[in-house]
Design a protein around this motif. Sequence first.
Motif, PDB file in Angstrom:
ATOM      1  N   SER A  30       0.813  -1.358  -0.190  1.00 19.91           N
ATOM      2  CA  SER A  30       0.051  -0.296   0.058  1.00 19.91           C
ATOM      3  C   SER A  30       1.076   1.351  -0.447  1.00 19.91           C
ATOM      4  CB  SER A  30      -1.360  -0.041   1.360  1.00 19.91           C
ATOM      5  OG  SER A  30      -0.237   0.003   2.283  1.00 19.91           O
ATOM      6  N   TRP A  66     -12.317   6.537   0.969  1.00 22.36           N
ATOM      7  CA  TRP A  66     -10.764   7.090   1.435  1.00 22.36           C
ATOM      8  C   TRP A  66     -10.513   8.939   1.355  1.00 22.36           C
ATOM      9  CZ3 TRP A  66      -8.132   2.677   2.344  1.00 22.36           C
ATOM     10  CH2 TRP A  66      -8.927   1.755   1.473  1.00 22.36           C
ATOM     11  N   TRP A  87      -5.908   6.313  -2.368  1.00 23.56           N
ATOM     12  CA  TRP A  87      -7.258   5.391  -3.241  1.00 23.56           C
ATOM     13  C   TRP A  87      -6.207   4.878  -3.338  1.00 23.56           C
ATOM     14  CZ3 TRP A  87      -9.917   7.191  -7.944  1.00 23.56           C
ATOM     15  CH2 TRP A  87     -10.557   6.780  -8.320  1.00 23.56           C
ATOM     16  N   HIS A  90      -4.318   1.579  -2.272  1.00 20.51           N
ATOM     17  CA  HIS A  90      -5.508   0.261  -1.805  1.00 20.51           C
ATOM     18  C   HIS A  90      -5.967  -0.580  -2.813  1.00 20.51           C
ATOM     19  CE1 HIS A  90      -4.538   2.889   1.906  1.00 20.51           C
ATOM     20  NE2 HIS A  90      -4.479   0.795   2.461  1.00 20.51           N
ATOM     21  N   THR A  91      -5.279  -0.162  -4.216  1.00 19.24           N
ATOM     22  CA  THR A  91      -6.260  -0.514  -5.643  1.00 19.24           C
ATOM     23  C   THR A  91      -5.432  -1.117  -6.593  1.00 19.24           C
ATOM     24  OG1 THR A  91      -8.321   1.139  -5.284  1.00 19.24           O
ATOM     25  CG2 THR A  91      -8.110   0.222  -7.234  1.00 19.24           C
ATOM     26  N   GLU A  92      -5.427  -1.734  -6.286  1.00 24.75           N
ATOM     27  CA  GLU A  92      -4.968  -3.464  -7.610  1.00 24.75           C
ATOM     28  C   GLU A  92      -5.207  -2.189  -8.635  1.00 24.75           C
ATOM     29  OE1 GLU A  92      -4.581  -7.721  -9.181  1.00 24.75           O
ATOM     30  OE2 GLU A  92      -6.232  -6.932  -7.596  1.00 24.75           O
ATOM     31  N   MET A  94      -4.247   1.101 -10.654  1.00 24.41           N
ATOM     32  CA  MET A  94      -4.029   2.269 -10.238  1.00 24.41           C
ATOM     33  C   MET A  94      -2.725   2.469 -10.468  1.00 24.41           C
ATOM     34  SD  MET A  94      -6.331   4.282  -8.002  1.00 24.41           S
ATOM     35  CE  MET A  94      -6.789   6.121  -8.380  1.00 24.41           C
TER      36      MET A  94
END
Length: 130
Positions: A30, A66, A87, A90-92, A94
């Motif tokens: 992260s 978020w 954001w 925590h977002t694969e 991105m």
Amino acid sequence: PVGTRGLYHTEHNKLFLNKRFMSRPSALMSVMRHEGYHAAQDCMAGTIDNSIIALINSEDKVPKYWQNVVEDTYPEAVWPWEKEAFWAGHTEDMTMNALRACASDTPMWEIYEPTPLTRQYLVDEGYLDK
């Protein structure tokens, strides 16, 4: 600063990690995504060789969860950039997609539609025509 897990320095394009927080793979991932996204924001400001970061997405695209986390954690002056980076953290994919856009031969603002303020900055700095 104490408690900081990571930091991206725009002037030198360096990412720093606090090893006290990197023993957990989820924390490492992260933080790498979050700070890597700041590098992509740096690229969206015209070039990676500057000391400016620009939003890639408008704040209203950031999920409310978020946004709330950032508003409870960061000073208000940095909310727009941190909301987006948090954001992304925590977002694969991105961050990976944004960094790929940055590394491509196509300017980032031709891959991601710039926000109004980012567009104005790019016009003012000569990267975009009106």
